[in-house]
Design a protein around this motif. Structure first.
Motif, PDB file in Angstrom:
ATOM      1  N   VAL A 153       0.823  -1.213   0.000  1.00 30.61           N
ATOM      2  CA  VAL A 153       0.000   0.000   0.000  1.00 30.61           C
ATOM      3  C   VAL A 153       0.858   1.264   0.000  1.00 30.61           C
ATOM      4  CG1 VAL A 153      -0.386   0.377   2.485  1.00 30.61           C
ATOM      5  CG2 VAL A 153      -2.215   0.848   0.860  1.00 30.61           C
ATOM      6  N   ARG A 190      -0.818  10.989 -10.765  1.00 35.05           N
ATOM      7  CA  ARG A 190      -1.690  12.152 -10.694  1.00 35.05           C
ATOM      8  C   ARG A 190      -0.955  13.461 -10.894  1.00 35.05           C
ATOM      9  NH1 ARG A 190      -5.692  10.546  -5.955  1.00 35.05           N
ATOM     10  NH2 ARG A 190      -6.437   8.810  -7.208  1.00 35.05           N
ATOM     11  N   GLY A 196       2.674  15.357   8.855  1.00 33.57           N
ATOM     12  CA  GLY A 196       1.945  14.487   9.764  1.00 33.57           C
ATOM     13  C   GLY A 196       1.655  13.082   9.277  1.00 33.57           C
ATOM     14  N   PHE A 197       1.672  12.871   7.950  1.00 37.24           N
ATOM     15  CA  PHE A 197       1.254  11.552   7.471  1.00 37.24           C
ATOM     16  C   PHE A 197       2.157  10.443   8.006  1.00 37.24           C
ATOM     17  CE2 PHE A 197       0.521   8.151   4.393  1.00 37.24           C
ATOM     18  CZ  PHE A 197      -0.856   8.138   4.399  1.00 37.24           C
ATOM     19  N   GLU A 232       0.766   8.555  10.892  1.00 39.22           N
ATOM     20  CA  GLU A 232      -0.222   7.530  10.541  1.00 39.22           C
ATOM     21  C   GLU A 232       0.490   6.192  10.288  1.00 39.22           C
ATOM     22  OE1 GLU A 232      -3.346   6.726  10.078  1.00 39.22           O
ATOM     23  OE2 GLU A 232      -3.584   5.597   8.223  1.00 39.22           O
ATOM     24  N   PHE A 266      -4.639  12.301  15.809  1.00 41.38           N
ATOM     25  CA  PHE A 266      -3.584  13.164  16.340  1.00 41.38           C
ATOM     26  C   PHE A 266      -4.028  14.619  16.332  1.00 41.38           C
ATOM     27  CE2 PHE A 266      -1.036   9.556  14.815  1.00 41.38           C
ATOM     28  CZ  PHE A 266      -0.299   9.303  15.954  1.00 41.38           C
ATOM     29  N   ASP A 277      -2.333  17.133  15.096  1.00 44.25           N
ATOM     30  CA  ASP A 277      -2.142  17.668  13.752  1.00 44.25           C
ATOM     31  C   ASP A 277      -2.779  16.713  12.751  1.00 44.25           C
ATOM     32  OD1 ASP A 277      -0.490  19.736  14.735  1.00 44.25           O
ATOM     33  OD2 ASP A 277       1.130  18.271  14.912  1.00 44.25           O
ATOM     34  N   ASN A 278      -3.269  17.289  11.688  1.00 49.21           N
ATOM     35  CA  ASN A 278      -3.888  16.489  10.646  1.00 49.21           C
ATOM     36  C   ASN A 278      -2.874  15.516  10.032  1.00 49.21           C
ATOM     37  OD1 ASN A 278      -5.019  15.849   8.016  1.00 49.21           O
ATOM     38  ND2 ASN A 278      -6.533  17.366   8.610  1.00 49.21           N
ATOM     39  N   THR A 279      -3.252  14.257   9.910  1.00 52.71           N
ATOM     40  CA  THR A 279      -2.324  13.280   9.343  1.00 52.71           C
ATOM     41  C   THR A 279      -2.907  12.581   8.112  1.00 52.71           C
ATOM     42  OG1 THR A 279      -3.096  11.505  10.764  1.00 52.71           O
ATOM     43  CG2 THR A 279      -1.281  12.801  11.601  1.00 52.71           C
ATOM     44  N   ASP A 331      -3.416  12.236   3.956  1.00 55.92           N
ATOM     45  CA  ASP A 331      -2.696  12.579   2.731  1.00 55.92           C
ATOM     46  C   ASP A 331      -3.652  13.408   1.877  1.00 55.92           C
ATOM     47  OD1 ASP A 331      -1.521  12.754   0.240  1.00 55.92           O
ATOM     48  OD2 ASP A 331      -0.465  10.854   0.495  1.00 55.92           O
ATOM     49  N   GLU A 352      -3.426  14.741  -0.995  1.00 54.86           N
ATOM     50  CA  GLU A 352      -3.483  14.496  -2.437  1.00 54.86           C
ATOM     51  C   GLU A 352      -4.416  13.328  -2.754  1.00 54.86           C
ATOM     52  OE1 GLU A 352      -1.962  16.496  -4.536  1.00 54.86           O
ATOM     53  OE2 GLU A 352      -1.157  17.629  -2.851  1.00 54.86           O
ATOM     54  N   LEU A 353      -4.596  12.440  -1.791  1.00 49.79           N
ATOM     55  CA  LEU A 353      -5.448  11.276  -2.017  1.00 49.79           C
ATOM     56  C   LEU A 353      -6.902  11.630  -1.707  1.00 49.79           C
ATOM     57  CD1 LEU A 353      -3.341   8.380  -0.430  1.00 49.79           C
ATOM     58  CD2 LEU A 353      -3.368   9.144  -2.796  1.00 49.79           C
ATOM     59  N   THR A 354      -7.815  10.809  -2.213  1.00 53.97           N
ATOM     60  CA  THR A 354      -9.225  11.045  -1.912  1.00 53.97           C
ATOM     61  C   THR A 354      -9.538  10.516  -0.515  1.00 53.97           C
ATOM     62  OG1 THR A 354      -9.942   8.899  -2.723  1.00 53.97           O
ATOM     63  CG2 THR A 354      -9.808  10.659  -4.346  1.00 53.97           C
ATOM     64  N   GLU A 358      -9.465   6.788  -0.584  1.00 47.40           N
ATOM     65  CA  GLU A 358      -8.099   6.244  -0.661  1.00 47.40           C
ATOM     66  C   GLU A 358      -7.375   6.335   0.678  1.00 47.40           C
ATOM     67  OE1 GLU A 358      -7.254   7.180  -5.390  1.00 47.40           O
ATOM     68  OE2 GLU A 358      -6.751   8.653  -3.868  1.00 47.40           O
ATOM     69  N   ASN A 359      -7.611   7.443   1.397  1.00 48.29           N
ATOM     70  CA  ASN A 359      -6.993   7.561   2.717  1.00 48.29           C
ATOM     71  C   ASN A 359      -7.441   6.432   3.631  1.00 48.29           C
ATOM     72  OD1 ASN A 359      -5.200   9.903   3.643  1.00 48.29           O
ATOM     73  ND2 ASN A 359      -6.604  10.909   2.224  1.00 48.29           N
ATOM     74  N   LEU A 417      -8.662   3.535   2.625  1.00 55.27           N
ATOM     75  CA  LEU A 417      -8.189   2.263   2.079  1.00 55.27           C
ATOM     76  C   LEU A 417      -6.743   2.010   2.503  1.00 55.27           C
ATOM     77  CD1 LEU A 417      -9.151  -0.056   0.262  1.00 55.27           C
ATOM     78  CD2 LEU A 417      -8.097   1.112  -1.664  1.00 55.27           C
ATOM     79  N   PHE A 418      -5.924   3.066   2.420  1.00 62.65           N
ATOM     80  CA  PHE A 418      -4.525   2.974   2.863  1.00 62.65           C
ATOM     81  C   PHE A 418      -4.482   2.463   4.306  1.00 62.65           C
ATOM     82  CE2 PHE A 418      -0.597   4.600   4.644  1.00 62.65           C
ATOM     83  CZ  PHE A 418       0.316   4.430   3.618  1.00 62.65           C
ATOM     84  N   HIS A 419      -5.323   3.072   5.123  1.00 58.73           N
ATOM     85  CA  HIS A 419      -5.378   2.697   6.537  1.00 58.73           C
ATOM     86  C   HIS A 419      -5.776   1.227   6.710  1.00 58.73           C
ATOM     87  CE1 HIS A 419      -5.804   3.796  10.805  1.00 58.73           C
ATOM     88  NE2 HIS A 419      -6.758   2.884  10.818  1.00 58.73           N
ATOM     89  N   ARG A 441     -11.488   7.297   9.889  1.00 53.27           N
ATOM     90  CA  ARG A 441     -10.328   6.448   9.638  1.00 53.27           C
ATOM     91  C   ARG A 441      -9.911   5.690  10.894  1.00 53.27           C
ATOM     92  NH1 ARG A 441      -4.744   9.194   7.840  1.00 53.27           N
ATOM     93  NH2 ARG A 441      -4.875   9.932   9.966  1.00 53.27           N
ATOM     94  N   ARG A 497       0.634  25.951   8.047  1.00 58.42           N
ATOM     95  CA  ARG A 497       0.111  24.786   7.343  1.00 58.42           C
ATOM     96  C   ARG A 497      -1.303  25.016   6.867  1.00 58.42           C
ATOM     97  NH1 ARG A 497       1.804  19.949  11.247  1.00 58.42           N
ATOM     98  NH2 ARG A 497       4.015  20.302  11.071  1.00 58.42           N
TER      99      ARG A 497
END
Lengths: 255, 328
Positions: A10, A21, A87-88, A91, B82, B84-86, B88, B90-92, B95-96, B98-100, B147, B322
């Motif tokens: 993933v 993209r 921040g990502f 995760e 968290f 702070d926002n974590t 992505d 750029e992803l929908t 998708e965020n 799904l990644f999780h 998420r 940010r």
């Protein structure tokens, strides 16, 4: 094990989606090698006499493929700093996956993206008058894959030491550019003075470009490669392993 | 049964003691509020519980797993939103999530269903295919809550979940959060420095300068600052005061045309007052102590975002940078 494979998959998929993209990123990373190949290579071809056995533009072709891989791998990997800053990364770090699979996933992301770009540059070979067979192309792709993995791992290792993107120009000017110039991409390593040739020998890109020269010019041995092919490949593979292990160790360390 | 157990936890960064020997337990299925001003040690405690930091000394466990030694077990049991926002950006949204679901090894045939459910829960299903960068701050937060429950955690950590949100998004988010324990069978551990937000908690611990200074239910804590105050307007205040003193044995005083009476249980006292004074009463107002009063009483200072240290100011400026960046 299964969860680690999922994580690696993933992480690579995310990078690939973003790569597809962001077309601007693809165009700008391809612009650099094209400028070097046609503007620097084209201009120098008129100055450097062809008695070295081939036009200068052809001589630097493996170096330009190496350059494409170098820049795109390092850039792809230092997106880790971006992930940290935005921040990502948290995760990923908070997830029940090993640090090792995060590092391998990131390194493979860089590998996929860099190899694709190297392939695009490689397919320009007829334009500069080179003749490559299908076997040669496959071999060049093979070298590109291991070199991309190696340099992406190096990029991750560099990224683990930086917390913010302000360090970007430092990495650019003190690591990436010297690596490129001291790699035999633009001129044979043999011509360099003693001190500088030490740096070329600890530079993994040198071995990658040397291996690419083997594949691009199988017959012309004189001015091209500097080391045995087996040394090139073992240097790339070994340094990859070392980079991945150190990076994963640094990642694992909790404050 | 307690699902989080913390014993004598201490964390030092060089000379600074961020968390100083704190102990508490969180009951399963409850909402636990961790309150304190910025820099009190809330996030440090969360990071230790989430296995992202090692404590200097002391113990912490989640569902019986040690946060230091069994970190991968702990990680499977917890979900985190968290400070702070974590996401992505750029992803929908889809998708965020799904990644999780891959990262947390959600079984393949359950991924889509769980993601759809979570998106429906926070009301973002219609916008699942939009890149997150187009979302407002409140939507991003809701998406992060969605998420965090995809892998069905037993404990959910929310670190200042409403920071930087407008009042409407805050109320909206709290509705989702307060439904979580029942709907998703999860225990919530949240931090905030907005005292009024902590009212939904079953239990609250107040931390200041790394030390726990009080624990209990919101009502217990409010009792610490004394009782409620009832304000009355009557046709004739002096007669009314006499009546109250005589018949109810309460201390009533007049102030700015109103009678104010300090009592322990205001809600129970109002009917008695009205019975006694009958139709003299024009209006009644009950003021209950807030958690902010509790904090004020315990520390001698109000809990306010102004009480930030240098490091936090820097963090805040990064955050606002940010936010700007996110918009552009």
């Amino acid at each position: 094990m299964r969860s680690d494979l999922n994580a690696i998959y993933v992480i690579v998929a995310r990078e690939f989606i973003k790569f597809v993209r962001e077309r601007g990123r693809l165009i700008s990373t391809l612009a650099r090698p094209l400028l070097w190949l046609f503007l620097v290579g084209g201009g120098m071809s008129r100055m450097v006499s062809p008695d070295m056995g081939m036009p200068y533009m052809q001589f630097i072709f493996p170096g330009i493929i190496g350059m494409t891989i170098l820049f795109s791998s390092i850039f792809s990997s230092i997106s880790i700093i971006w992930d940290k800053e935005f921040g990502f990364m948290k995760e990923m770090l908070a997830a029940p996956v090993s640090r090792f699979s995060i590092v391998v996933g990131k390194a493979l992301s860089g590998t996929v993206v860099s190899t694709l770009q190297a392939l695009i540059i490689l397919l320009l070979f007829p334009v500069i008058g080179l003749k490559l067979g299908i076997i040669q192309i496959l071999l060049i792709l093979g070298i590109s894959i291991i070199l991309s993995f190696c340099l992406s791992s190096l990029g991750i290792l560099i990224a683990t030491f930086y917390e913010s993107f302000e360090s970007f120009s430092v990495i650019m000017n003190f690591i990436v550019m010297p690596m490129f110039f001291l790699s035999g991409a633009m001129y044979p390593v043999k011509l360099l003075p003693h001190l500088l040739s030490f740096f070329t020998k600890i530079n993994p890109l040198t071995y990658g470009i040397d291996a690419l020269k083997y594949m691009v010019f199988p017959e012309k041995k004189m001015l091209t490669h500097d080391f045995p092919l087996s040394l090139d490949i073992s240097a790339i593979v070994l340094s990859s392993v070392v980079f991945v292990i150190i990076a994963a160790t640094v990642f694992e360390r909790r404050k | 049964m307690s699902i989080i157990a913390v014993e004598n936890l201490t964390k030092k960064f060089g000379n600074i003691t961020a968390v100083n020997g704190i102990s508490f337990e969180v009951e399963k299925g409850t909402i636990f509020g961790f309150l304190g001003p910025n820099g009190a040690g809330k996030t440090t405690t969360i990071n230790i519980l989430c296995t992202l930091l090692s404590p200097t000394s002391g113990k912490a466990s989640i569902d019986g797993y040690d946060c230091m030694k069994e970190s991968s077990e702990v990680r499977k049991e917890i979900g985190i939103v968290f400070q702070d926002n974590t996401l992505d950006k750029e992803l929908t949204a889809y998708e965020n999530l799904l990644f999780h679901s891959y990262l947390y090894n959600v079984p393949k045939n359950e991924r889509k269903g769980r993601i759809d459910d979570a998106l429906n829960f926070v009301g973002l299903y219609e916008r699942k295919d939009e890149p997150v960068k187009r979302f407002s701050g409140g939507m991003k937060r809701r998406l992060e809550v969605a998420r965090s429950i995809i892998h069905q955690p037993k404990v959910l950590f929310l670190d200042e979940p409403t920071l930087g949100l407008d009042p409407q998004s805050r109320t909206n988010l709290w509705e989702f959060i307060s439904e979580l324990p029942k709907k998703h069978d999860v225990t919530i551990f949240m931090t905030t420095h907005y005292m009024e937000e902590a009212e939904i908690c079953n239990k609250i611990a107040i931390i200041d300068k790394g030390k726990l200074i009080a624990q209990g239910s919101p009502d217990d804590l409010k009792k610490m600052v004394g009782g409620d105050v009832i304000y009355l307007k009557t046709k004739d205040n002096s007669i009314a005061i006499d009546e109250i003193r005589k018949n109810l044995n309460l201390d009533a005083e007049e102030k700015n045309g109103e009678i104010f009476i300090s009592v322990s249980k205001g809600d129970a006292c109002i009917p008695k007052l009205i019975n006694t004074l009958a139709d003299m009463v024009l209006s009644v107002r009950l003021q209950r102590p807030t958690l902010n009063d509790v904090f004020l009483k315990l520390t001698g200072k109000a809990i306010r975002p102004e009480a930030v240290s240098g490091g936090d100011e820097l963090k805040e400026s990064i955050r606002s940078y940010r936010r700007k960046f996110d918009r552009g």
